[in-house]
Design a protein around this motif. Sequence first.
Motif, PDB file in Angstrom:
ATOM      1  N   GLY A  46     -42.478 -90.802   8.515  1.00 34.63           N
ATOM      2  CA  GLY A  46     -42.367 -91.935   7.594  1.00 34.63           C
ATOM      3  C   GLY A  46     -41.207 -92.856   7.966  1.00 34.63           C
ATOM      4  N   GLY A  47     -40.915 -92.955   9.291  1.00 35.29           N
ATOM      5  CA  GLY A  47     -39.827 -93.827   9.746  1.00 35.29           C
ATOM      6  C   GLY A  47     -38.472 -93.125   9.763  1.00 35.29           C
ATOM      7  N   ARG A  48     -38.497 -91.811   9.428  1.00 34.62           N
ATOM      8  CA  ARG A  48     -37.224 -91.059   9.400  1.00 34.62           C
ATOM      9  C   ARG A  48     -37.111 -90.098  10.585  1.00 34.62           C
ATOM     10  N   CYS A  49     -38.238 -89.782  11.242  1.00 33.26           N
ATOM     11  CA  CYS A  49     -38.301 -88.903  12.425  1.00 33.26           C
ATOM     12  C   CYS A  49     -37.869 -87.464  12.150  1.00 33.26           C
ATOM     13  N   ASN A  50     -38.844 -86.676  11.801  1.00 37.56           N
ATOM     14  CA  ASN A  50     -38.613 -85.234  11.630  1.00 37.56           C
ATOM     15  C   ASN A  50     -38.682 -84.614  13.026  1.00 37.56           C
ATOM     16  N   LEU A  51     -37.510 -84.597  13.723  1.00 42.34           N
ATOM     17  CA  LEU A  51     -37.551 -84.316  15.163  1.00 42.34           C
ATOM     18  C   LEU A  51     -37.617 -82.852  15.555  1.00 42.34           C
ATOM     19  N   THR A  52     -37.282 -81.957  14.629  1.00 43.54           N
ATOM     20  CA  THR A  52     -37.490 -80.530  14.902  1.00 43.54           C
ATOM     21  C   THR A  52     -37.442 -79.761  13.578  1.00 43.54           C
ATOM     22  N   ASN A  53     -37.371 -78.443  13.691  1.00 44.15           N
ATOM     23  CA  ASN A  53     -37.425 -77.556  12.531  1.00 44.15           C
ATOM     24  C   ASN A  53     -36.515 -76.371  12.832  1.00 44.15           C
ATOM     25  N   SER A  54     -35.954 -75.746  11.800  1.00 42.06           N
ATOM     26  CA  SER A  54     -35.088 -74.578  12.054  1.00 42.06           C
ATOM     27  C   SER A  54     -35.913 -73.332  12.359  1.00 42.06           C
ATOM     28  N   PHE A  55     -37.220 -73.406  12.183  1.00 42.32           N
ATOM     29  CA  PHE A  55     -38.146 -72.281  12.417  1.00 42.32           C
ATOM     30  C   PHE A  55     -37.887 -71.104  11.483  1.00 42.32           C
ATOM     31  N   GLU A  56     -37.089 -71.318  10.437  1.00 40.57           N
ATOM     32  CA  GLU A  56     -36.836 -70.255   9.473  1.00 40.57           C
ATOM     33  C   GLU A  56     -38.144 -69.932   8.751  1.00 40.57           C
ATOM     34  N   GLU A  89     -27.141 -83.854  19.178  1.00 37.03           N
ATOM     35  CA  GLU A  89     -25.786 -84.004  18.623  1.00 37.03           C
ATOM     36  C   GLU A  89     -24.780 -84.321  19.733  1.00 37.03           C
ATOM     37  N   ASN A  90     -24.956 -83.681  20.902  1.00 30.29           N
ATOM     38  CA  ASN A  90     -24.062 -83.994  22.025  1.00 30.29           C
ATOM     39  C   ASN A  90     -24.169 -85.443  22.453  1.00 30.29           C
ATOM     40  N   GLU A  91     -25.355 -86.011  22.265  1.00 25.18           N
ATOM     41  CA  GLU A  91     -25.566 -87.412  22.655  1.00 25.18           C
ATOM     42  C   GLU A  91     -25.122 -88.361  21.544  1.00 25.18           C
ATOM     43  N   GLY A  92     -24.622 -87.798  20.437  1.00 29.94           N
ATOM     44  CA  GLY A  92     -24.033 -88.652  19.398  1.00 29.94           C
ATOM     45  C   GLY A  92     -24.894 -88.869  18.164  1.00 29.94           C
ATOM     46  N   VAL A  93     -26.034 -88.160  18.048  1.00 29.82           N
ATOM     47  CA  VAL A  93     -26.873 -88.323  16.846  1.00 29.82           C
ATOM     48  C   VAL A  93     -26.561 -87.178  15.887  1.00 29.82           C
ATOM     49  N   LYS A  94     -26.071 -87.496  14.703  1.00 28.11           N
ATOM     50  CA  LYS A  94     -25.796 -86.451  13.723  1.00 28.11           C
ATOM     51  C   LYS A  94     -27.110 -86.043  13.066  1.00 28.11           C
ATOM     52  N   LEU A  95     -27.327 -84.728  12.919  1.00 31.58           N
ATOM     53  CA  LEU A  95     -28.594 -84.248  12.362  1.00 31.58           C
ATOM     54  C   LEU A  95     -28.380 -83.553  11.027  1.00 31.58           C
ATOM     55  N   THR A  96     -29.428 -83.540  10.213  1.00 35.15           N
ATOM     56  CA  THR A  96     -29.379 -82.905   8.896  1.00 35.15           C
ATOM     57  C   THR A  96     -30.547 -81.938   8.757  1.00 35.15           C
ATOM     58  N   LEU A  97     -30.226 -80.723   8.303  1.00 33.97           N
ATOM     59  CA  LEU A  97     -31.270 -79.725   8.055  1.00 33.97           C
ATOM     60  C   LEU A  97     -31.620 -79.751   6.575  1.00 33.97           C
ATOM     61  N   GLN A  98     -32.884 -80.019   6.272  1.00 35.72           N
ATOM     62  CA  GLN A  98     -33.307 -80.050   4.862  1.00 35.72           C
ATOM     63  C   GLN A  98     -33.626 -78.650   4.356  1.00 35.72           C
ATOM     64  N   GLU A  99     -33.745 -78.530   3.034  1.00 39.52           N
ATOM     65  CA  GLU A  99     -34.078 -77.242   2.434  1.00 39.52           C
ATOM     66  C   GLU A  99     -35.421 -76.702   2.906  1.00 39.52           C
ATOM     67  N   ASP A 100     -36.345 -77.637   3.225  1.00 39.23           N
ATOM     68  CA  ASP A 100     -37.673 -77.201   3.685  1.00 39.23           C
ATOM     69  C   ASP A 100     -37.698 -76.896   5.185  1.00 39.23           C
ATOM     70  N   HIS A 101     -36.522 -76.775   5.799  1.00 40.24           N
ATOM     71  CA  HIS A 101     -36.335 -76.397   7.206  1.00 40.24           C
ATOM     72  C   HIS A 101     -36.603 -77.521   8.207  1.00 40.24           C
TER      73      HIS A 101
END
Length: 389
Positions: A46-56, A89-101
Amino acid sequence: MKTAIIGAGAAGCFCAIQLKRRRPDATVDIFEAGRRPLAKVAVTGGGRCNLTNSFEGIRDLREAYPRGDKLMRKVFGVFDHEDTWRWFENEGVKLTLQEDHCVFPTSQDAMEIVRLLMARMRQVGVNIRTSSRVTSVKALLEEYDNVVVTTGGYRSGLFEGLDLEIVPPVPSLFTFNLPGSPVRELMGTVVENASASLAGTRFSASGPLLITHWGMSGPAILKLSSYAARHLAQSGYDATLLVNWTGGDDAGTIRDQLSEMAARNPQRQVANTHPDTIPSRLWTYLVTKSKIREDARWAETGSKGLNRLAETLTNDSYHVKGQSRFKEEFVTCGGVALSNINNKTLECVKHPGLYFAGEVLDVDAITGGFNLQAAWSTGYMAAVSISEK
Ligand SMILES: Cc1cc2nc3c(=O)[nH]c(=O)nc-3n(C[C@H](O)[C@H](O)[C@H](O)COP(=O)(O)OP(=O)(O)OC[C@H]3O[C@@H](n4cnc5c(N)ncnc54)[C@H](O)[C@@H]3O)c2cc1C
C-alpha cells in the motif's frame, strides 16, 4: 565479464548491486520494459513496502511459501530475512517490526527503498536501459556471458528455443466473490480469529477474516487463496467455502459452550448474547441462519436449535464464484519450474550462464513480506553464483 539482467524489479536491481560490489570490473546491464525501474516496489504494501518478515510463528517454510519452500530453505542459507534487515539498515534505511511480524521502513514510505536501490545502482555503475523489452533470452545469451531473468510474472515467448519446463502461471492472493450471499450486507465486519477451508480439500487457513461488499477477504482468505491457488484456478473459482467463526473449536466443543450459555441465560434473547469474538450483527445473522427466531430466548432453542447453531458457527458454508483483487496486490503462482535450475546456484541446468531470480520462478508466498524476501534472497544468490564463477 558481461552480465545482462532482464527486469529492473526488486530481484533484478538487488542482484545488480550485489554483483557489481563483488565484481566492480564486470559490466552489468539491466533491460527494463517499463519507463521506470522498481515501479512495483513503489506500490508494495500500500505504498509502505512490507519488505520482509521476522518469520516468527512460521514452523515450516511451506506455511509461508506454498510453492518453492525447499528452494527457499537453500537460498536462506546464503541470504535470509536477518541479512535483509542488516543490509537495509547498514545502507541507512531504518526498519520497524510490526506486531504482526511484518517489516516496513520506519518512514512507512516505499519510495525510500526505491531511492536507496537507485542510488546504490548509480554508485556502483549498473547500466539501466528503460523502455527496453527483451523478446528473446536466447538471443541475449549469445551477446552476454551471463543472463539473469528477473521478469516477475512469467511471459510466454521470452524463453522460445530454450526447451524449459514451465509451470502454467495462475494468480495467487485474491479475495472470494460470494454472489447473491446475504452475508455481504455485513460488509466491514471483521472476525479476528476465524478459519476458512475449502470443502472436499485439505486447504485451510486461519487469521482475521473480513466481510466485504462482494464476499470475503482478510488474511485468512488471502492465505487460503495462496494455498489453493492452483486448485481454485482448475475449478474455475467455483468452490464451497467453509468458515469456522470460532477459530479452531469443533462443533461438539461449541455445542457444550452453547448449552452452558442456555442454562445460564434461559430468559435472555439468543440474538442479544453474543460471544466477545463475534460481532453482534454477525451473531444475529448466524442465529437466524440456524433457523432460530431473532427474538427467541435461550430456553426456547431446544437441543436441535443448539445443534444447528453450533454447526453454523463452526462449519458455515458459502458458494464461492469468482475472485477479486486485494488492493491490486497479487503474485503469480507458477513460472519457470524449479527442475530447470541448480538449487545451489540458481543457474539453468541446460543453459550454463542463464540464471533466474524472483517471481519468475515457480516460487510464491502468502502476504507479509515473504514475496519481496524471496526476490532479495534469490537476487543475492544469483549475484554470488555469477561472481564466484
Ligand atoms: C500491488 C502489489 C503490492 C505488493 N506488496 C507486497 C509487499 O508489501 N510485500 C511483499 O513481499 N510483496 C508484495 N507484493 C509482491 C512483490 O511485489 C513481488 O513478489 C516482487 O516485486 C517480485 O519481484 P521481481 O523482481 O521478481 O518482479 P517485479 O518486481 O515484478 O519486476 C519485474 C520487472 O521486469 C520487467 N519486465 C518484465 N518482462 C520484461 C521483458 N521482457 N524485458 C524487460 N523487462 C521486463 C517488468 O517491467 C518489471 O519491472 C506486491 C505485489 C503487488 C502487485
